[in-house]
Scaffold this active site. Structure first.
Site, PDB file in Angstrom:
ATOM      1  N   LYS A 180       0.860  -1.177   0.000  1.00 25.46           N
ATOM      2  CA  LYS A 180       0.000   0.000   0.000  1.00 25.46           C
ATOM      3  C   LYS A 180       0.894   1.225   0.000  1.00 25.46           C
ATOM      4  O   LYS A 180       2.020   1.197   0.504  1.00 25.46           O
ATOM      5  CB  LYS A 180      -0.961   0.024   1.193  1.00 25.46           C
ATOM      6  CG  LYS A 180      -0.355   0.188   2.579  1.00 25.46           C
ATOM      7  CD  LYS A 180       0.032   1.581   3.020  1.00 25.46           C
ATOM      8  CE  LYS A 180      -1.124   2.553   2.860  1.00 25.46           C
ATOM      9  NZ  LYS A 180      -0.667   3.943   3.269  1.00 25.46           N
ATOM     10  N   THR A 191       5.826   6.313   3.363  1.00 25.39           N
ATOM     11  CA  THR A 191       4.604   5.802   3.951  1.00 25.39           C
ATOM     12  C   THR A 191       4.062   4.704   3.079  1.00 25.39           C
ATOM     13  O   THR A 191       3.234   4.917   2.235  1.00 25.39           O
ATOM     14  CB  THR A 191       3.565   6.858   4.196  1.00 25.39           C
ATOM     15  OG1 THR A 191       2.857   6.479   5.356  1.00 25.39           O
ATOM     16  CG2 THR A 191       2.505   6.978   3.230  1.00 25.39           C
TER      17      THR A 191
END
Length: 408
Positions: A180, A191
């Protein structure tokens, strides 16, 4: 090993024999799945790479502790809440996630990897987490890879999973993964979360070496916006069910495994870059003929990280001067008077600068090249034989819109 030697297959992490997964909704997000579980039939060799951010989320710290032994059996992941900057309570909650998962699976808590992604600074609603884990355990399935990949998404617009089958050491080996990431993406872990499984029989020490090597060539070569996050990790589990002799670093089959693992990691990394928040195109920055691989990587990463380059690409503007400027501050060693710059896509290729200077080129032709959803930016340093590739995306108006109200 060439891509032709791989059989691309469906299933993501659960394409690997002996792997179960699930993805459920437990109310952490307004809609959609938000808790994923991956579990292997047996204890597996395990390796991980974590964020370099000094501010580390609680699940990162807990997973670092748990993986010191080099083995694991399950991964539990929640989206919608990062469990970062949450103090002692956050650490307790991350450990509790491992304990609940271990209890339901009848394994040891230290064999559970914990990951979280989402908003920073908000305590985890542990009642919802516990309910979600119970449901995830009940729904574990050999076909659950897709659901798990859906459950780890935040601002992602698409599921990111990939798997392949190949031959290593005379045995059929499968490598599968899910990831992701769409914003706060930058080299040295950003991230993003990635979870990779394989049935290769390999020592924990060799697995760590293989992962660190391939992460440097894949996830550490993507950038979206220059931010690195508090929660990032890449975790690799190898359950040994392929039945090959234990693979050791530089042993028979070592390079074949590195190539297969790198292929999976690169494909997942490209999916992340393509899905950058607000992006309209995937940009592949290729630096050719550098003095060394390290010089090539420095150059490629600096160009890919330049907001000025990325905004020009959003506008389909052949602003090669911005590329030269980024190259100049990259720290790479090169002679500016030798550099050649070109743009390419399936619409063709056009050289826009030679010997460090602009040349006459067709603006219309370059604009047509840049209108594609996959674009190559090629920089030839003409200094040596080393090369490197970085991946990024363009920077659009929508990036600001998405991040202006992410928390509220």
């Amino acid at each position: 090993m060439r891509p032709a030697d791989y059989e691309v297959i469906s299933g993501g992490v659960t394409a690997v024999p002996g792997t179960l997964a699930s993805g459920v909704s437990c109310g952490l997000k307004e809609k959609g799945k938000d808790l994923a579980l991956v579990c292997m039939d047996k204890i597996a060799a395990a390796a991980a790479v974590f964020t370099t951010n000094r501010v580390k989320a609680a699940p990162v710290m807990v997973s670092q502790e748990h993986l010191k032994g080099g083995v694991a059996q399950a991964i539990v992941v929640n989206s919608g809440n990062a469990n970062a900057c949450t103090g002692v309570e956050g650490l307790q909650d991350a450990r509790r996630m491992a304990e609940i998962t271990a209890q339901k699976l009848n394994i040891l808590p230290r064999h559970v990897v914990v990951a979280s992604t989402g908003v920073i600074g908000v305590p985890l609603p542990m009642d919802k987490i516990e309910t979600g884990i119970e449901r995830a355990v009940a729904e574990l399935s050999p076909q659950g890879g897709r659901a798990a990949a859906e459950a780890i998404m935040t601002t992602d617009t698409c599921v990111k999973e990939y798997a392949l089958r190949t031959e290593i050491g005379g045995r059929e080996v499968t490598v599968g993964g899910m990831a992701k990431g769409a914003g706060m993406i930058h080299p040295n872990m950003a991230t993003m979360l990635a979870f990779i499984t394989t049935d290769l029989n390999i020592s924990s020490k060799s697995l760590r070496k293989a992962l660190s090597t391939t992460v440097d060539r894949s996830f550490n070569m993507i950038t979206v916006d220059g931010d690195t996050s508090t929660n990032d990790m890449v975790v690799l589990l190898a359950n040994g069910l392929a039945g090959n002799p234990v693979l050791q670093e530089f042993g028979n089959g070592w390079q074949e495994f590195l190539d297969a693992l790198e292929h999976v990691c690169v494909e997942l990394a490209k999916m992340i870059a393509r899905d950058g928040e607000g992006a309209t195109k995937l940009v592949e920055v290729r630096v050719l003929n550098a003095q060394s691989a390290e010089e090539a990587r420095k150059a490629a990463r600096a160009i890919a990280a330049s907001n000025l380059v990325k905004t020009a690409l959003f506008g389909n503007d052949a602003n090669w001067g911005r590329i030269m400027a980024a190259l100049g501050y990259s720290g790479a060693q090169f002679n500016p008077d030798l550099v050649e710059v070109s743009f390419a896509s399936n619409a063709g290729r056009e050289v826009v600068a030679m010997n460090g200077r602009g040349i006459n080129f067709s603006e219309e032709r370059v604009e047509n090249i840049l209108r594609n959803d996959t674009v190559q930016l090629i920089v030839d340093l003409k200094e040596g034989e080393a090369e490197a590739t970085a991946w990024t995306c363009d920077l659009s108006y929508d990036y600001v819109r998405i991040n202006a109200d992410y928390r509220t």
